[in-house]
Scaffold this active site. Structure first.
Site, PDB file in Angstrom:
ATOM      1  N   ASP A  63     -53.133 -73.578   4.456  1.00 23.95           N
ATOM      2  CA  ASP A  63     -53.853 -74.624   4.018  1.00 23.95           C
ATOM      3  C   ASP A  63     -52.913 -75.695   4.044  1.00 23.95           C
ATOM      4  O   ASP A  63     -53.161 -76.932   3.996  1.00 23.95           O
ATOM      5  CB  ASP A  63     -54.813 -74.479   2.914  1.00 23.95           C
ATOM      6  CG  ASP A  63     -53.917 -74.212   1.406  1.00 23.95           C
ATOM      7  OD1 ASP A  63     -52.636 -73.993   1.954  1.00 23.95           O
ATOM      8  OD2 ASP A  63     -54.328 -74.138   0.502  1.00 23.95           O
ATOM      9  N   SER A  64     -51.770 -75.416   4.577  1.00 26.94           N
ATOM     10  CA  SER A  64     -50.788 -76.600   4.491  1.00 26.94           C
ATOM     11  C   SER A  64     -51.101 -77.647   5.762  1.00 26.94           C
ATOM     12  O   SER A  64     -50.601 -78.658   5.920  1.00 26.94           O
ATOM     13  CB  SER A  64     -49.155 -75.916   5.028  1.00 26.94           C
ATOM     14  OG  SER A  64     -49.291 -75.126   5.911  1.00 26.94           O
ATOM     15  N   ASP A  99     -55.748 -68.751   5.332  1.00 32.86           N
ATOM     16  CA  ASP A  99     -55.833 -69.120   3.948  1.00 32.86           C
ATOM     17  C   ASP A  99     -57.435 -69.431   3.520  1.00 32.86           C
ATOM     18  O   ASP A  99     -58.268 -70.346   4.141  1.00 32.86           O
ATOM     19  CB  ASP A  99     -54.978 -70.395   3.752  1.00 32.86           C
ATOM     20  CG  ASP A  99     -53.738 -70.047   3.265  1.00 32.86           C
ATOM     21  OD1 ASP A  99     -53.324 -68.973   2.662  1.00 32.86           O
ATOM     22  OD2 ASP A  99     -52.960 -71.086   3.282  1.00 32.86           O
ATOM     23  N   LYS A 102     -55.712 -65.037   3.252  1.00 30.81           N
ATOM     24  CA  LYS A 102     -54.711 -65.203   2.126  1.00 30.81           C
ATOM     25  C   LYS A 102     -55.329 -65.780   0.911  1.00 30.81           C
ATOM     26  O   LYS A 102     -55.914 -66.948   1.327  1.00 30.81           O
ATOM     27  CB  LYS A 102     -53.431 -65.748   2.620  1.00 30.81           C
ATOM     28  CG  LYS A 102     -52.343 -65.841   1.825  1.00 30.81           C
ATOM     29  CD  LYS A 102     -51.122 -66.350   2.331  1.00 30.81           C
ATOM     30  CE  LYS A 102     -50.839 -67.704   2.570  1.00 30.81           C
ATOM     31  NZ  LYS A 102     -51.107 -68.741   1.611  1.00 30.81           N
ATOM     32  N   GLU A 133     -54.333 -67.416  -2.977  1.00 35.70           N
ATOM     33  CA  GLU A 133     -53.155 -67.579  -4.103  1.00 35.70           C
ATOM     34  C   GLU A 133     -53.631 -67.053  -5.357  1.00 35.70           C
ATOM     35  O   GLU A 133     -54.722 -67.528  -5.851  1.00 35.70           O
ATOM     36  CB  GLU A 133     -52.815 -69.294  -4.202  1.00 35.70           C
ATOM     37  CG  GLU A 133     -52.331 -69.805  -2.665  1.00 35.70           C
ATOM     38  CD  GLU A 133     -51.881 -71.362  -3.048  1.00 35.70           C
ATOM     39  OE1 GLU A 133     -52.184 -71.749  -4.004  1.00 35.70           O
ATOM     40  OE2 GLU A 133     -51.450 -71.770  -1.935  1.00 35.70           O
ATOM     41  N   GLU A 142     -43.641 -67.334  -2.588  1.00 32.81           N
ATOM     42  CA  GLU A 142     -43.125 -68.729  -2.263  1.00 32.81           C
ATOM     43  C   GLU A 142     -42.142 -69.478  -3.265  1.00 32.81           C
ATOM     44  O   GLU A 142     -42.384 -69.388  -4.444  1.00 32.81           O
ATOM     45  CB  GLU A 142     -44.187 -69.500  -2.109  1.00 32.81           C
ATOM     46  CG  GLU A 142     -43.563 -71.207  -1.611  1.00 32.81           C
ATOM     47  CD  GLU A 142     -44.902 -71.835  -1.125  1.00 32.81           C
ATOM     48  OE1 GLU A 142     -45.966 -71.605  -1.033  1.00 32.81           O
ATOM     49  OE2 GLU A 142     -44.544 -73.218  -0.939  1.00 32.81           O
TER      50      GLU A 142
HETATM   51  O1  KIV Z   1     -50.218 -72.923   3.744  1.00 29.77           O
HETATM   52  C1  KIV Z   1     -49.172 -72.511   4.039  1.00 29.77           C
HETATM   53  O2  KIV Z   1     -48.723 -72.810   5.184  1.00 29.77           O
HETATM   54  C2  KIV Z   1     -48.512 -71.130   3.423  1.00 29.77           C
HETATM   55  C3  KIV Z   1     -47.184 -71.173   3.746  1.00 29.77           C
HETATM   56  C4  KIV Z   1     -46.281 -71.895   3.139  1.00 29.77           C
HETATM   57  C5  KIV Z   1     -47.041 -69.563   3.208  1.00 29.77           C
HETATM   58  O3  KIV Z   1     -49.305 -70.872   2.511  1.00 29.77           O
END
Ligand code: KIV
Length: 288
Positions: free
Chosen positions: A67-68, A106, A136, A138, A205
């Site tokens: 989600d970056s 994510d 993924k 969090e 992280e």
């Molecule tokens: O969103 C993302 O790119 C991430 C990485 C920083 C692991 O979760």
């Protein structure tokens, strides 16, 4: 006699799969860690587009549609504003552009935290509409029941503990975590909880090295670090960071290129050529 007509849809940009290759699997990634050791270390990069996925795929075990992308692609200030629709569109593009790596997508903020059922509905949509192999999410202890619920229903889950950017409004900043003992103990407990709940791998992280080492030793599944020292079972970076696309580089990032400067130089050269009427040249013109 029947004739089958097929529409030619390939273009030089929608590049083909080079050769039939079997995709790596979630169990293969999980099995990479044996008796506390992962050999070779796991390589993961973020990818958000089909073409980037094509370029990264031969080098990576996993491609993370992180989600970056909210910051990297959309210019948002935090990942909190990322939507499920964004993740699905980019997840599907990365799956189309890859053939070997395990693709992980994510789950964005607000689409899984309310209940295990909400998380399952979101994860099922992501896997169905992107073709990705895993999601993924969090969170630690408070998300362990959700991880178990998903895994028991066929959804492979990668965990994410330590610095969790979706909680930025609570954390107040992106500084490294685990400097004080109480926080380090909490993060270790988080890692144990989601690993025991069935995560096939964990991202840790932005944590200090002793904590990264402790997490890696404490759980059976591979631990993939970002800003978490070489003590982990593998590493992940945001692709645009490692390519040098941004002026500001966090301490934990190594720039493997200086793409921003090279793109700027190329755009400048193009602009000069257009203004000087040197582009297009003879070789770049269609003739009847
Ligand atoms: O969103 C993302 O790119 C991430 C990485 C920083 C692991 O979760």
């Amino acid at each position: 006699m029947s004739t089958t007509l097929t529409l030619e849809t390939s273009t030089s940009r929608a590049h083909p799969v080079p050769e039939p290759v079997r995709r790596l699997t979630v169990p293969a990634i999980r099995a990479r860690k044996r008796q506390g050791r992962t050999e070779p270390p796991i390589v993961m990069l973020t990818a958000y587009t089909a073409r980037m996925a094509q370029l990264l795929d031969p080098h990576c075990d996993l491609l993370l549609v992180g989600d970056s992308l909210g910051q990297v692609i959309y210019g948002l200030d935090t990942t909190v504003k990322v939507t499920l629709e964004m993740m699905i569109a980019h997840g599907a593009a990365v799956v189309r552009g890859s053939w070997r790596a395990v693709v992980v997508v994510d789950l964005p903020f607000g689409t899984y935290e309310a209940s295990p059922e909400q998380a399952f509905a979101t994860a099922a949509r992501v896997l169905r509409e992107t073709g990705a192999a895993a999601v993924k999410l969090e969170g630690g202890e408070r998300l362990a029941a959700t991880v178990r619920f998903l895994v028991e229903r066929g959804v492979p889950v990668m965990g994410h503990v330590g610095l969790t950017p979706q909680a930025i409004n609570l954390l107040g900043g992106y500084g490294a975590r685990g400097r004080d003992e109480a926080e380090a103990r909490r993060i270790l407990a988080d890692a144990r909880a989601v690993a025991e709940a069935g995560c096939f791998a964990l991202v840790v992280e932005g944590v200090v090295e002793p904590l990264a080492r402790a997490v890696t030793q404490a759980v059976d599944c591979p631990v993939i670090g970002i800003g978490a020292s070489p003590a982990c079972d593998g590493q992940v970076l945001v692709i645009d960071d490692m390519l040098g696309m941004f002026e500001r580089t966090p301490r934990f990032v190594r720039r493997f290129d200086d793409l921003a400067a090279r793109i700027s130089a190329a755009a400048g050269a193009y602009a000069d050529a257009v203004r000087a009427r040197q582009f297009p040249g003879e070789a770049e013109v269609y003739r009847p």
